[in-house]
Design an enzyme around this catalytic site. Structure first.
Site, PDB file in Angstrom:
ATOM      1  N   GLY A 167       0.834  -1.202   0.000  1.00 43.48           N
ATOM      2  CA  GLY A 167       0.000   0.000   0.000  1.00 43.48           C
ATOM      3  C   GLY A 167       0.858   1.237   0.000  1.00 43.48           C
ATOM      4  N   GLY A 168       0.217   2.370   0.261  1.00 37.69           N
ATOM      5  CA  GLY A 168       0.926   3.630   0.198  1.00 37.69           C
ATOM      6  C   GLY A 168       1.983   3.779   1.282  1.00 37.69           C
ATOM      7  CG  ASP A 170      -8.430   4.448   6.702  1.00 37.85           C
ATOM      8  OD1 ASP A 170      -9.335   4.941   5.997  1.00 37.85           O
ATOM      9  OD2 ASP A 170      -7.381   3.995   6.231  1.00 37.85           O
TER      10      ASP A 170
END
Length: 741
Positions: A23-24, A136
């Site tokens: 992921g980021g 999140d």
């Protein structure tokens, strides 16, 4: 997924078995404890390891995850937040994420949906009881294990008694699943923000789309803050609970404990929707984890009093526009995380003012042309696969990602030949270029060829696809120029940097015969730059290059016939070459805070003939991806704002907010500018005032956070060919674009 070349063999003494995803913020691996117990290890990306803010955020993630140990979360096994490259190991939970499940199998219903709702409410109860706010909660952070749902990834969570990070002022989250207060005042986010997110997640689980979906992240965010949710397709029994979760004010929502009571009182099968219709609203444009789009079920015809969700949302987007809010929440949509856009349809015009569609008046479509879509040799998840193309007659030559070069018919997208690259590509390195008879691209070595050169320039016959020759090349242009361009086609020749990074080499593009070599000035490293027909060497002191602090670049005109260098031209840096205006090289000057560039704040114009340099300051620091066309500079911001600048004066000509986030460009057509993102979404603007002419929908899942990307649109007569993630290409008639409805 097997480990890749470059992956570590072990982390913190845990032998790695496979790569689970990336992921980021980091990469997740499957590993084993000494007793054989499987664990998931998140390893923070190296580029963030030295970032103080990311270290603070990761320490908070570890602390938050340690505090949460309920039956519906993943327990922390081990962690090293202070390691050179921080990592955390948690219990490995086997199963697909909710996002993957919905994409493959469609929405949930009945008892399955009720079990998910109760399990997630119990997870929130456990999280909130220890004073943690997740912040999140989204489909990719919910794993559907055999024992029930599990909530993972506390990467942006915080303890309720701590302050939100404010060093960058970024709002972090995923707009379709964020609460209004998270978008407007993130420092005040509390546990009932998670309840709002759970409400949106339950709508997504029941219908396959979110309650506030729109054509772009910032419009989605606007609807989260101001509009009522779309709940038509949610089962009636669940809808009443969801409505309470989606109250705009936190105090109007139930707590996790209260929500659990409400959900347990629901009937086992949840029943149907109140209207019992097939409509499920508009197809999602934004998702939280890249995956293939699942088409939305067809909507039933809507009468005056039974208007479809798609029509209602579409009308709201056309009739209402809030640029101030759009600008404010765009940071939340883009700056704080990875936003992926889901594929939409790619038929003919689906709406908009067709009178605004433009293309070259005299340009023609290839005979027999029809819109097409093709994918060329994708390298797999996490591989930076994006092609770039050039048009030559009725042929397109493309390269990038796992492809050295390919020849494609512009009329229908069919391939004549493809030369593949076996290794993991370097992001930003695409096709070198093409001459009349030769195509040149980059090849990256595979892990099975450790003795070979890591990267090569490869020449391919344009007609047959036969490899003609190859040569190892240095990879230093990004450090010197800020552009990833280690080789250039110059007329019928190609100029490369040799493997040792000490000289230029010019070859006949087809035969590979060396025509000249030129050593770099002592103590420097150089990259080739084209200024119209002129070849220029941009060089920097080796120590500055090694330290990634190139602040004093020097330019040399290069004789194309002999390679001889002209007299040096000193330039105030750091500066990025952009293009040519009136025979002068245009460089954008980077603004830096410490070693990191934060945007562009000036323009330098260099006349290679007179060796004169003139400077202009910009009114502000512009962030985003720069480009140049028609003698004008453009900067495309991550939130879709495109600004036109006069390179001679540095003055702003115009700016225009668009719906294409993270766009690269421009590419010039006939009185038209094209900008496009990694999702394949295109906006056409007037070069005179930035007036939008049309915009297309996203076409693939794509990460829109890359900055400095080269233009993705190729003009082939009246046809536009658009490159997107996963080595996917789209082509359509510029006079009949697949515009957004």
């Amino acid at each position: 997924m097997s480990l890749r070349v470059g992956d570590p063999a072990e982390i913190g003494g845990y032998p790695l078995e496979a790569r689970l995803g990336s992921g980021g913020m980091g990469t997740v691996f499957l590993a084993r404890t000494s007793s054989g117990r499987p664990v998931a290890i998140k390893l923070i990306h190296q580029q963030f390891a030295g970032d103080d803010e990311f270290r603070i955020r990761f320490r908070q993630e570890v602390a938050a995850a340690r505090r949460v140990s309920g039956a519906f979360t993943a327990a922390v096994v081990d962690a090293a937040p202070e390691a050179e490259q921080p990592w955390m190991a948690t219990t490995y939970i086997e199963g697909h994420t909710l996002a993957q499940h919905i994409a493959a199998n469609g929405p949930l219903d009945g008892a399955e949906l009720r079990r998910l709702a109760i399990g997630l409410a119990e997870a929130l109860r456990d999280i909130h009881r220890v004073g943690v706010v997740h912040r999140d909660l989204k489909p990719s952070n919910v794993v559907l294990s055999p024992e029930g749902p599990r909530v993972i990834d506390f990467g942006i969570s915080r303890a309720a008694d701590q302050q939100t990070l404010t060093m960058t002022g970024r709002v972090i989250g995923t707009p379709p699943f964020m609460s209004p207060e998270q978008l407007q005042a993130p420092r005040g986010v509390g546990p009932r923000s998670d309840v709002f997110s759970l409400g949106t997640l339950l709508v997504y689980s029941a219908t396959g789309h979110g309650p506030f979906d729109a054509d772009s992240p910032y419009m989605t965010a606007y609807q989260v803050v101001h509009e009522e949710p779309s709940l038509d397709a949610v089962p009636a029994a669940l809808r009443a609970v969801v409505e309470s979760c989606l109250d705009k004010e936190p105090e109007g929502r139930p707590s996790a404990d209260e929500l659990l009571v409400l959900l347990r009182d629901l009937p086992a099968d949840l029943g149907g929707t109140a209207t019992d219709t097939a409509g499920t609203g508009r197809t999602r444009d934004m998702i939280t984890q890249p995956h293939r789009a699942t088409p939305a079920p067809a909507t039933a015809p809507a009468g005056p009093d039974t208007e479809s969700t798609s029509t209602r949302i579409g009308r709201r987007l056309r009739n209402r526009w809030r640029p101030v809010l759009a600008a404010a929440v765009a940071v939340a949509a883009i700056g704080g995380g990875v936003a992926a856009l889901e594929a939409g349809g790619f038929g003919g015009n689906t709406g908009g003012d067709q009178g605004n569609s433009v293309a070259a008046p005299g340009a023609a479509l290839p005979d027999g042309f029809e819109p097409w879509r093709k994918t060329v040799q994708s390298g797999g998840e996490g591989i930076p696969d994006e092609l770039r193309c050039v048009a030559r007659g009725d042929a397109l030559f493309c390269g990038g990602g796992g492809v050295v070069a390919t020849r494609i018919r512009a009329v229908d997208g069919s391939r004549a030949w493809t030369v593949e690259s076996p290794g993991v590509p370097v992001q930003g390195m695409h096709l070198v270029g093409a001459t009349d008879d030769t195509v040149l691209g980059y090849r990256f070595a595979s892990q099975d060829a450790p003795q070979g050169p890591p990267s090569e320039v490869v020449a391919v016959d344009a007609d047959s696809g036969k490899e003609l020759w190859s040569v190892p090349t240095g990879a230093q242009s990004t450090a010197v120029t800020g552009r990833t361009q280690d080789a250039l086609v110059v007329g019928s020749a190609v100029v490369t940097v040799d493997a040792s990074g000490s000289r230029f080499e010019a070859r006949d593009a087809h035969s590979g015969e060396v025509t000249w070599t030129t050593s770099f000035p002592t103590g420097t490293q150089c990259a080739p730059v084209l200024v119209g027909p002129r070849l220029v060497a941009m060089c920097a002191d080796g120590a500055e290059v090694d330290a990634s602090e190139v602040r004093h670049p020097t330019l040399y005109a290069v004789d194309r016939a002999s390679g001889a260098l002209g007299r040096p031209i000193a330039v105030d840096g750091p500066a990025v070459p952009m293009g040519v205006t009136d025979g002068r090289l245009v460089l954008l000057q980077e603004h830096r805070e410490g070693p990191e560039p934060t945007g562009y704040d000036g323009v330098a114009l260099v006349d290679p003939a007179s060796r004169k340099v003139t400077y202009s300051r910009l009114a502000k620091t512009y962030e985003g991806t720069p480009g140049m066309a028609g003698g004008t500079l453009y900067v495309s911001g991550q939130a879709g704002l495109i600004t036109a600048l006069d390179p001679a004066t540095g003055r702003k000509k115009w700016s225009r907010q668009t719906g294409v986030e993270g766009a690269s460009g421009p590419v010039a057509g006939a009185d038209t500018l094209y900008f496009s993102s990694a999702t394949g979404r295109v906006v056409a603007l007037s070069p005179h005032d930035g007036k939008p002419l049309w915009t297309t929908d996203p076409q693939v899942d794509g990460v829109t956070g890359e900055q400095g990307a080269s233009p993705r649109v190729t003009v082939a007569g009246r046809a536009l060919v658009v490159a997107a993630d996963e080595n996917t290409l789209f082509a359509f008639d510029a006079q009949k674009p697949p515009t957004s409805g």
